[in-house]
Structures are given as structure tokens and as C-alpha cells.
Design an enzyme around this catalytic site. Structure first.
Site: not given
Ligand code: ZN
Length: 335
Positions: A97, A115, A172, A192
């Protein structure tokens, strides 16, 4: 307002989703490929709505705009956090991200996405992908082009109760057989890198976003160390998992009765196990496994009774001074 604001969760079907959100939490899910419960969200891709009480039916995004008192006038142009429960019945795509600056410029004013994950449950041999072994972007690109995924990606064993902090720029992926509570910035931007050449029900590959991923990825990978701290008391315990830019995340494990003082702007709570009651000046509020709520600013002291586990969080200002941990969600002596 001195009572919790309960929110109605929303569900998202995913190619990797399963049925644990129904089996574990009793939610009405749209199908047996349900991957995400958006539990506390003001993001336009899945906004939460108040479940009960005088604010019933209002969206969290509207509350943020119209009732800044509830949130202690936290300075942000939007509700800053998003809480989800993820059921990874299959592997998620390997992804990364962007940070705030990149997302703002290239994703139409989105926030970046830092996150973190609390592992609620997982298979015995479960793992996740967390970081990579490339030493330079050239090496990273080369290994991607050659599909040297096993050499490139770092795998980590996981078990229930583990906690992972995933700053933007960290490569991740959750892997098969993992149920996770995620606390993140309010963002829905994912790049992605690899999707296992999987096809959806219509036979299509999902889109990859390699160029952007390579721009935002941290090379070499460097894990941000976190030091979860457990504070035991006679009524239960508080674990502080992480206190960083954007958020602080706790687990409140109430075994009999605990009293809390809140001096954060406001807090988010998710009941992941057990049941109990939350007592405030304005009454008693039942807490059931699978409930999600906000504790508004004015709710500065409250009590929780029962046998219940809650993942709680509050936002922090990026780069600003962190809250004094001693007083943010302090447990008073049991009386
Ligand atoms: Zn992610």
C-alpha cells in the site's frame, strides 16, 4: 453523549473469502466467499451505519461531519481509521500500500494505508508473507520478472494472538486459514504484485499494479519493531500492541470487572470473544461477540463487566506527540 455508538457491519465478497464470519460471529453474510467485514468504517466503499439509539440509521461519515464533539474535534478531513475482520479462506494477493503523500497524489486524495493485524484464529501451520529478500529495486524487479517468488518473499509462521504492524510500503499477504482483526488508515488502495495466477469465477485474472507497487515498496525490507506490553490486574489485563503514527491498538481482556478512564479523542472497539456489559452514567449496554462500537469523546469513564475480549484503538496524529500511554486507557484500581 456518554454511551457507546454501535455500528452495523458491512460485508465484501472476495475470491479468497470463506464462511468464518458467519460461523465465528454469526453474521448474515452474502455468500461462502465473504472475505471482509467492514466493521467500523466511514470510507465511501463501505460506510458503517449506526445500529441503535438516537443516532440510528446515520452513517459514520455523516456523524464525523455533523457531530465533531463526538470525536473530540480530532483534526482530520475524514474519519481516520477503518476496522475490519478478514476471513482468508485462501491466500490473498501479495500486495503493498502507498503512503499518504503518494496516495494523495496518485489516488485522488485517498489516504495512505498503514495497517496492523491481530490474529484471532488460524490453522495450525498457518503463515503469512511479510517482507522480502531483495536488496535493491533492480533485484526486486528482476526476481518479479523471473517469477522467483519463493526466493523473493519472506514467510512468517503465525499463531492466534500474534500481532503484526504493517506500515505502508511493506510487502505482505495474509495466507490461507487466517482470521484477522485489522486496524488501518481509512483507505482502500492496494497495489497487487502477484496473485498466484488465479482466475475469478468468470475466468479472469485480477489486475496487477506492478509499476505503482515498485514505486512505493520499501527496499530493502525493514520491519518496524513493536513491543507489545501486557499490564495484568485483578480484573483482567490490557495489552498495548502498537503505538505509532496513525493509531494505538490495545486488547482489553476483562475477566471480572475493569474500570477505564478514556482521554483519547475517541476510541473504536470490537468484541472478538465472550460477552459482558459496558456501564456508563447513561446506563448499561450489552457487549456481544461480534459487536463493534465507538466510544465518543465525552464518555470519559466507564466500566466493563463480564468475560470479554475487545480490540480497542484510537487514532494518533502522524508525527505528532503520542498520547501518554499511562492515561489513554488506564485501568483504575478495582473497587
Ligand atoms: Zn494489505
Amino acid at each position: 453523549m456518554k454511551q457507546p455508538i454501535f455500528l452495523e457491519p458491512l460485508f465484501q465478497e472476495r475470491i479468497w473469502g470463506g464462511s468464518k464470519l458467519s460461523k465465528t460471529y454469526g453474521y448474515q453474510i452474502p455468500s461462502n466467499q465473504t472475505g471482509e467485514c467492514w466493521a467500523i468504517s466511514a470510507h465511501s466503499n463501505g460506510p458503517s451505519v449506526v445500529r441503535s439509539g438516537e443516532l440510528k440509521g446515520r452513517s459514520l461519515a455523516k456523524l464525523w461531519e455533523e457531530y465533531p464533539d463526538l470525536f473530540g474535534h480530532f483534526e482530520s478531513d475524514r474519519f481516520p481509521l477503518l476496522t475490519k475482520i478478514l476471513d482468508a479462506n485462501d491466500d490473498l494477493s501479495v500486495q503493498v500500500h502507498p503512503n499518504d503523500e503518494y496516495a494523495n497524489e496518485y489516488e485522488y486524495g485517498e489516504l495512505g494505508k498503514t495497517e496492523c493485524w491481530y490474529i484471532i484464529d488460524c490453522n495450525e501451520d498457518a503463515e503469512m508473507i511479510f517482507g522480502h529478500h531483495a536488496q535493491s529495486k533492480e533485484e526486486f524487479i528482476h526476481m518479479v520478472k523471473q517469477s522467483h517468488w519463493d526466493d523473493l518473499l519472506q514467510r512468517v509462521k503465525i499463531k492466534p494472538g500474534d500481532f503484526f504492524y504493517v506500515p505502508s510500503g511493506t510487502i505482505h499477504a495474509l495466507c490461507k486459514g487466517t482470521l484477522v482483526l485489522e486496524t488501518q488508515q481509512s483507505s482502500d488502495t492496494t497495489y497487487r504484485v502477484y496473485d498466484y495466477n488465479r482466475r475469478d469465477n468468470e475466468g479472469n485474472l485480477r489486475e496487477l499494479h506492478l509499476e505503482k507497487a515498485i514505486e512505493v515498496i520499501n527496499v530493502p525490507h525493514k520491519a518496524t519493531e513493536i513491543h507489545p506490553a501486557l499490564a495484568q490486574t485483578s480484573g483482567g489485563s490490557i495489552t498495548t500492541f502498537v503505538e505509532e503514527d496513525y493509531f494505538t491498538v490495545y486488547k482489553w481482556h476483562v475477566q471480572t470487572t475493569m474500570e477505564f478512564i478514556q482521554d483519547a479523542h475517541f476510541m473504536l472497539g470490537s468484541v472478538i470473544e465472550g460477552q459482558g456489559s459496558l456501564y456508563t452514567e447513561e446506563g448499561e449496554f450489552a457487549l456481544q461477540k461480534g459487536d463493534h462500537f465507538i466510544l465518543p469523546n465525552e464518555l470519559s469513564s466507564f466500566k466493563i463487566k463480564g468475560n470479554v475480549q475487545i480490540i480497542a484503538s484510537h487514532p494518533n496524529y502522524k508525527g505528532g506527540q503520542h498520547h501518554d500511554m499511562g492515561s489513554t486507557a488506564k485501568q483504575m484500581a478495582n473497587v
